[in-house]
Design an enzyme around this catalytic site. Structure first.
Site, PDB file in Angstrom:
ATOM      1  N   ARG A  27       0.826  -1.208   0.000  1.00 31.93           N
ATOM      2  CA  ARG A  27       0.000   0.000   0.000  1.00 31.93           C
ATOM      3  C   ARG A  27       0.862   1.261   0.000  1.00 31.93           C
ATOM      4  NH1 ARG A  27      -5.455   0.102   1.269  1.00 31.93           N
ATOM      5  NH2 ARG A  27      -6.326  -1.936   1.591  1.00 31.93           N
ATOM      6  N   ARG A  31      -2.906   7.105   1.294  1.00 31.67           N
ATOM      7  CA  ARG A  31      -3.284   8.352   1.969  1.00 31.67           C
ATOM      8  C   ARG A  31      -2.249   8.941   2.903  1.00 31.67           C
ATOM      9  NH1 ARG A  31      -8.823   5.897   3.754  1.00 31.67           N
ATOM     10  NH2 ARG A  31      -7.284   4.245   3.890  1.00 31.67           N
ATOM     11  N   ARG A  40      -6.082  12.022  -5.597  1.00 25.82           N
ATOM     12  CA  ARG A  40      -7.329  11.320  -5.259  1.00 25.82           C
ATOM     13  C   ARG A  40      -8.517  12.282  -5.338  1.00 25.82           C
ATOM     14  NH1 ARG A  40     -11.386   9.416  -3.918  1.00 25.82           N
ATOM     15  NH2 ARG A  40     -11.922   7.977  -2.231  1.00 25.82           N
ATOM     16  N   ASP A  77      -7.103  -2.026  -7.246  1.00 23.70           N
ATOM     17  CA  ASP A  77      -7.635  -2.621  -6.020  1.00 23.70           C
ATOM     18  C   ASP A  77      -8.017  -4.073  -6.290  1.00 23.70           C
ATOM     19  OD1 ASP A  77      -8.491  -1.588  -3.165  1.00 23.70           O
ATOM     20  OD2 ASP A  77      -9.966  -3.084  -3.788  1.00 23.70           O
ATOM     21  N   TYR A 153     -15.458 -10.546   0.564  1.00 24.26           N
ATOM     22  CA  TYR A 153     -16.102  -9.249   0.273  1.00 24.26           C
ATOM     23  C   TYR A 153     -17.351  -9.444  -0.587  1.00 24.26           C
ATOM     24  CZ  TYR A 153     -12.401  -6.191   2.027  1.00 24.26           C
ATOM     25  OH  TYR A 153     -11.538  -5.514   2.834  1.00 24.26           O
TER      26      TYR A 153
END
Ligand code: CP3
Length: 347
Positions: A27, A31, A40, A77, A153
């Site tokens: 990652r 952020r 973003r 992703d 998910y």
């Protein structure tokens, strides 16, 4: 005879010990970087960022420019696979991913039979751009989620503690679970083959939720599907290198190694490399495994963690990484200090 790779990460994936250790972090585009947050915002939605090659390329390059990592992982992703199969996927600010849950055979039938690869063209275009724009020493990584993690998910429609909905489904309706897992094996294999063709030099499989599986379900839902993907990929593209990250893989890792599943096994932060490595069979490489919270803390906690890993892996083929993804609150100076310590230079 095939040519020896020159990039540090590819040499490690070939089984060669390289010192100083090459480093990238899971990652690494995200952020904790102000430049990521700016791009973003410009992109609008998270999926727009994933599907706009120019912007996905930009955020992939940001951590390379700032820190000079040895690998760049394409920005995307794991949930683009369910999305491409036809499941509704949204990323809700501060809540994470939301999907329309797949709970019945009727829901399953509404998904595409085979992965429509053209829906993922922006991902392949991003890889193509990155092959041209990356520094020559930087390895380009592709990735996908492992079937169990992605299925959890798809079934719950969101992230869940201990993946209870998917686990319950595995007990109550094993046939349904197997159809879904098989679909994901086929989709992931096709997807990774295209990533290699588009310029990825190695790929990582993320089994982020391996820790939730009881031993009785682990082989069927995690080890087996991952093995089938790796074998399918290598059969189609023998040069492709594979890193397998099973969070919670602990006692199962030696079986991945003895079955030859993956050129490298990534260790989560709960494992002590000094204990694990001597018992790992074969010439499998390893990756990891600093606690992401030690990186947030920085200072002595981080230094001790790094030094322990360095001494445990010396002389072995190892790629330095965290034991899971970097967290948004991580100070960027700590990342620079981490790299300096691993490389034996000054921050
Ligand atoms: O830099 C990189 O590593 C490449 C990009 C990458 C992302 N997600 C970008 C992302 C990778 C490799 C992933 C994998 C991923 N996605 C995993 C497996 C790895 C892991 O950390 O366990 C999982 C479980 C997901 C699913 C996912 N995507 C979640 C749970 C979330 C929300 C949680 C969060 O951190 O906000 C995402 C969104 C996401 N994927 C973000 C990023 C940078 C943050 C979204 C944003 O910018 O708003």
């Amino acid at each position: 005879m095939s040519e020896r790779p020159t990039k540090a990460i590819l040499r490690v994936l070939d089984g060669e010990p390289v010192w100083p250790l090459p480093i990238w972090i899971m990652r690494q585009a995200g952020r904790y970087l102000p430049e990521y947050r700016a791009t973003r915002t410009q992109a609008g939605s998270f999926l727009d960022l994933c599907y706009t090659p120019r912007l996905a390329e930009e955020v992939t390059l940001q951590p390379i420019r700032r820190f000079g990592f040895d690998a760049a992982i394409m920005f995307s992703d794991i949930l683009v696979i369910p999305h491409a199969l036809g499941q509704e996927v949204r990323f809700v600010e501060n809540e994470g991913p939301k999907l329309d849950p797949i709970t019945s055979s009727a829901d399953l039938k509404r998904l595409a039979d085979e992965l429509p690869l053209d829906r993922l063209d922006p991902v392949f275009e991003t890889l193509d751009c990155l092959s041209a724009s990356l520094p020559r020493e930087t390895t380009l990584l592709g990735f996908c989620g492992a079937p169990w993690t992605v299925a959890s998910y798809m079934i719950a429609g969101k992230g869940t503690p201990d993946q209870a909905p998917a686990r319950l489904t595995a007990y109550r309706d094993p046939a349904f679970m197997q159809v879904l897992i098989d679909k994901l094996v086929a989709a992931s294999t096709a997807y990774l083959i295209r990533q290699i063709d588009a310029g990825a030099e190695a790929v990582q499989l993320f089994e982020s939720f391996g820790a939730a599986l009881p031993p009785a379900l682990f082989d069927k839902l995690s080890l087996d599907p991952i093995r089938r993907i790796v074998e399918g990929l290598k059969q189609a593209r023998p040069q492709a290198k594979v890193i397998v990250f099973v969070r919670g893989g602990g006692s199962h890792l030696h079986r991945f190694a003895s079955a030859g599943v993956g050129d490298a096994l990534a260790l989560d932060w709960t494992l002590d490399p000094a204990q694990i490595l001597p018992d790992l069979p074969g010439r499998v490489a390893t990756q990891g495994n600093l606690d992401p919270l030690a990186l947030i803390a920085g200072g002595e906690a981080m230094e001790k963690g790094v030094d322990h890993i360095l001494s445990a892996v010396r002389g072995r083929p190892h790629i330095f990484n965290l034991g899971h993804g970097i967290l948004p609150e991580t100070p960027t100076e700590h990342v620079a200090q981490l790299i300096a310590r691993v490389r034996g230079t000054r921050a």
